[in-house]
Design a protein around this motif. Structure first.
Motif, mmCIF file in Angstrom:
data_model
loop_
_atom_site.group_PDB
_atom_site.id
_atom_site.type_symbol
_atom_site.label_atom_id
_atom_site.label_comp_id
_atom_site.label_asym_id
_atom_site.label_seq_id
_atom_site.Cartn_x
_atom_site.Cartn_y
_atom_site.Cartn_z
ATOM 1 N N THR A 125 0.884 -1.073 0.071
ATOM 2 C CA THR A 125 0.212 -0.071 0.062
ATOM 3 C C THR A 125 0.894 1.276 -0.032
ATOM 4 N N PRO A 126 0.623 2.070 -1.007
ATOM 5 C CA PRO A 126 1.478 3.118 -1.109
ATOM 6 C C PRO A 126 0.819 4.383 -0.127
ATOM 7 N N ALA A 127 0.904 3.912 1.223
ATOM 8 C CA ALA A 127 -0.199 5.044 2.227
ATOM 9 C C ALA A 127 0.426 6.254 2.270
ATOM 10 N N ARG A 128 1.644 6.748 2.188
ATOM 11 C CA ARG A 128 2.265 7.939 2.234
ATOM 12 C C ARG A 128 2.186 8.620 0.794
ATOM 13 N N SER A 129 1.451 8.036 -0.217
ATOM 14 C CA SER A 129 1.641 8.837 -1.553
ATOM 15 C C SER A 129 0.036 9.640 -1.542
ATOM 16 N N ASP A 130 0.145 10.187 -2.750
ATOM 17 C CA ASP A 130 -1.278 10.962 -2.966
ATOM 18 C C ASP A 130 -2.289 10.246 -3.392
ATOM 19 N N ALA A 131 -3.574 10.763 -3.372
ATOM 20 C CA ALA A 131 -4.908 10.010 -3.670
ATOM 21 C C ALA A 131 -4.768 9.290 -4.990
ATOM 22 N N LYS A 132 -4.216 9.870 -5.995
ATOM 23 C CA LYS A 132 -4.330 9.360 -7.137
ATOM 24 C C LYS A 132 -3.157 8.216 -7.216
ATOM 25 N N ALA A 133 -2.099 8.266 -6.720
ATOM 26 C CA ALA A 133 -1.161 6.963 -6.579
ATOM 27 C C ALA A 133 -2.076 5.882 -5.669
ATOM 28 N N MET A 134 -2.430 6.004 -4.711
ATOM 29 C CA MET A 134 -3.273 5.035 -3.870
ATOM 30 C C MET A 134 -4.410 4.668 -4.841
ATOM 31 N N ALA A 135 -5.036 5.161 -5.402
ATOM 32 C CA ALA A 135 -6.147 4.719 -6.395
ATOM 33 C C ALA A 135 -5.574 3.791 -7.654
ATOM 34 N N ALA A 136 -4.388 4.192 -8.007
ATOM 35 C CA ALA A 136 -3.789 3.510 -9.172
ATOM 36 C C ALA A 136 -3.382 2.045 -8.697
ATOM 37 N N ALA A 137 -2.718 2.165 -7.273
ATOM 38 C CA ALA A 137 -2.555 0.667 -6.790
ATOM 39 C C ALA A 137 -3.710 -0.192 -6.502
ATOM 40 N N VAL A 138 -4.960 0.392 -6.192
ATOM 41 C CA VAL A 138 -6.141 -0.505 -6.189
ATOM 42 C C VAL A 138 -6.423 -1.030 -7.493
ATOM 43 N N LEU A 139 -6.438 -0.066 -8.540
ATOM 44 C CA LEU A 139 -7.089 -0.568 -9.759
ATOM 45 C C LEU A 139 -5.910 -1.481 -10.393
ATOM 46 N N GLY A 140 -4.712 -1.363 -10.195
ATOM 47 C CA GLY A 140 -3.645 -2.128 -10.809
ATOM 48 C C GLY A 140 -3.872 -3.516 -10.122
ATOM 49 N N ALA A 141 -4.544 -3.660 -9.074
ATOM 50 C CA ALA A 141 -4.812 -4.904 -8.328
ATOM 51 C C ALA A 141 -5.927 -5.581 -9.141
ATOM 52 N N VAL A 142 -6.945 -4.620 -9.388
ATOM 53 C CA VAL A 142 -8.132 -5.211 -10.228
ATOM 54 C C VAL A 142 -7.875 -5.569 -11.581
ATOM 55 N N GLU A 143 -7.004 -4.818 -12.136
ATOM 56 C CA GLU A 143 -6.727 -5.262 -13.709
ATOM 57 C C GLU A 143 -5.678 -6.471 -13.724
ATOM 58 N N GLU A 144 -4.919 -6.653 -12.628
ATOM 59 C CA GLU A 144 -4.519 -7.953 -12.446
ATOM 60 C C GLU A 144 -5.377 -9.153 -12.461
ATOM 61 N N LEU A 145 -6.426 -8.975 -11.587
ATOM 62 C CA LEU A 145 -7.551 -10.099 -11.755
ATOM 63 C C LEU A 145 -8.308 -10.208 -13.038
ATOM 64 N N ALA A 146 -8.552 -8.991 -13.608
ATOM 65 C CA ALA A 146 -9.311 -8.943 -14.808
ATOM 66 C C ALA A 146 -8.500 -9.605 -15.868
ATOM 67 N N ALA A 147 -7.150 -9.678 -15.910
ATOM 68 C CA ALA A 147 -6.494 -10.607 -16.794
ATOM 69 C C ALA A 147 -6.620 -11.991 -16.745
ATOM 70 N N ASP A 148 -7.123 -12.524 -15.675
ATOM 71 C CA ASP A 148 -7.517 -13.985 -15.423
ATOM 72 C C ASP A 148 -8.565 -14.300 -16.479
ATOM 73 N N GLY A 149 -8.433 -15.496 -17.119
ATOM 74 C CA GLY A 149 -9.360 -15.927 -17.932
ATOM 75 C C GLY A 149 -10.718 -16.424 -17.332
ATOM 76 N N ARG A 150 -10.871 -16.236 -16.163
ATOM 77 C CA ARG A 150 -12.042 -16.477 -15.492
ATOM 78 C C ARG A 150 -12.885 -15.127 -15.109
ATOM 79 N N TRP A 151 -12.336 -13.926 -15.394
ATOM 80 C CA TRP A 151 -12.901 -12.790 -15.083
ATOM 81 C C TRP A 151 -14.133 -12.760 -15.719
ATOM 82 N N SER A 152 -14.572 -13.079 -16.708
ATOM 83 C CA SER A 152 -15.821 -13.095 -17.331
ATOM 84 C C SER A 152 -16.991 -13.874 -16.477
ATOM 85 N N GLU A 153 -16.556 -14.821 -15.696
ATOM 86 C CA GLU A 153 -17.442 -15.364 -14.736
ATOM 87 C C GLU A 153 -17.833 -14.598 -13.391
ATOM 88 N N VAL A 154 -16.977 -13.336 -13.154
ATOM 89 C CA VAL A 154 -17.314 -12.528 -11.962
ATOM 90 C C VAL A 154 -18.644 -11.896 -12.185
#
Length: 322
Positions: free
Chosen positions: A48-77
């Motif tokens: 968690t980039p806890a001491r970074s700005d809000a944009k960097a924090m959001a980018a870290a969360v969305l990056g984790a979501v994007e990693e999941l979305a790259a999984d072939g099973r994402w369409s089942e979510v």
């Protein structure tokens, strides 16, 4: 009594729908694909980039979501659940974590929902309530009707099960035990209060107290886990650090028991991994603080789900939304 499980609320036409779960804490962001039995079938994790700005924090969360979305099973979510350090506002979809300064009333739900990969309902839950969801679904709280579930880690959080139902409160913050004041003249807390449980019993607080009172960190490891190991070996300062934390927790637990009448307490998080070093003095101090007849005899359990509890709880919230 067996806990009511989220799968009972899943669509009849899908035996095991997948949900995405995100767990946001002060030190790590975890994400997973979870099926309706609570099994994690894919996962990712990043600091968690806890001491970074809000944009960097959001980018870290969305990056984790994007990693999941790259999984072939994402369409089942079929839904996405987010468990976040709080306070949260589950009505507004915003978060203001005490340990992430750049996020104040940050529109987390909207931010995640607007990502191109996310076309499913997004549900927000506080991290303490998420742990209550998880442990009541398939952990140490199952079988109780009223129980306090806690996480003692970088911070201290909690969630309540009352009369057989997970109780989130009006905005999703019920059970936020880390910011109960147990030391009236105590130190200022980042939350704005004074003498909060978190400032006395978190892993950070335990290590800080030990260092301030002469404990020497072996090899530079100034973690609560290192303090726990020293306490096991009889180091008096380390023992005192854990005793102080246990006392603060006991006072808060006893106050919760007096207010809402609970049967048991489930404690998870990294600090709880100290086991008897924390739990033995906690049980001792509870005999002093929990003095009223209906507060005595609380059952104390270590959490069963470990570091996955936040993800399982966020998944449970997502399953309930469909």
């Amino acid at each position: 009594m067996a806990a009511t499980t989220p799968p009972a609320h899943t669509p009849a036409d899908s035996a095991k729908p997948l949900v995405a779960a995100v767990d946001i804490g002060g030190t790590k962001i975890a994400a997973a694909l979870v099926d309706s039995s609570g099994a994690l079938v894919a996962r990712t994790r990043r600091p968690t980039p806890a001491r970074s700005d809000a944009k960097a924090m959001a980018a870290a969360v969305l990056g984790a979501v994007e990693e999941l979305a790259a999984d072939g099973r994402w369409s089942e979510v079929v839904a996405l659940g987010i468990g976040s350090a709080g306070p949260v506002d589950t009505v507004a979809g915003t978060v203001s974590p005490v340990n992430i300064p750049s996020w104040r009333e940050f529109p987390l739900v909207r931010t995640v929902r607007e990502h191109p990969a996310v076309d499913v309902p997004v549900t927000l839950i506080g991290d303490g309530v998420a742990i209550a969801e998880a442990e009541y679904w398939q952990g140490a709280a199952a079988g109780y009707r009223s129980v306090l579930c806690m996480v003692v880690s970088t911070g201290v959080g909690g969630g309540l099960v009352l009369d057989g139902r997970v109780h989130g409160g009006l905005t999703g913050n019920a059970g936020h035990i880390g910011h109960i004041s147990v030391q009236i003249d105590g130190e200022d807390c980042p939350c704005g209060g004074r003498g909060c449980v978190e400032g006395l019993a978190s892993g950070t607080a335990i290590a800080r107290y030990a260092l301030a009172h002469g404990w020497r960190a072996p090899g530079g490891d100034a973690s609560a886990a290192a303090v726990a190991e020293a306490a096991r070996q009889g180091d008096p300062v380390a023992v005192a650090a854990y005793d102080r934390a246990a006392r603060a927790l006991a006072a808060a637990i006893a106050g919760t028991a007096a207010l809402v009448e609970i049967e048991a307490v489930v404690i998870g998080g990294g600090v709880a991994q100290a086991g008897p070093v924390l739990l033995d003095p906690l049980a001792h101090h509870l005999t002093t603080y929990a003095a009223l007849p209906f507060t005595r005899g609380l059952h104390i359990h270590q959490a069963h789900l470990g570091p996955d509890a936040g993800l399982v709880g966020a998944a449970a919230a997502a399953l309930r939304s469909i």
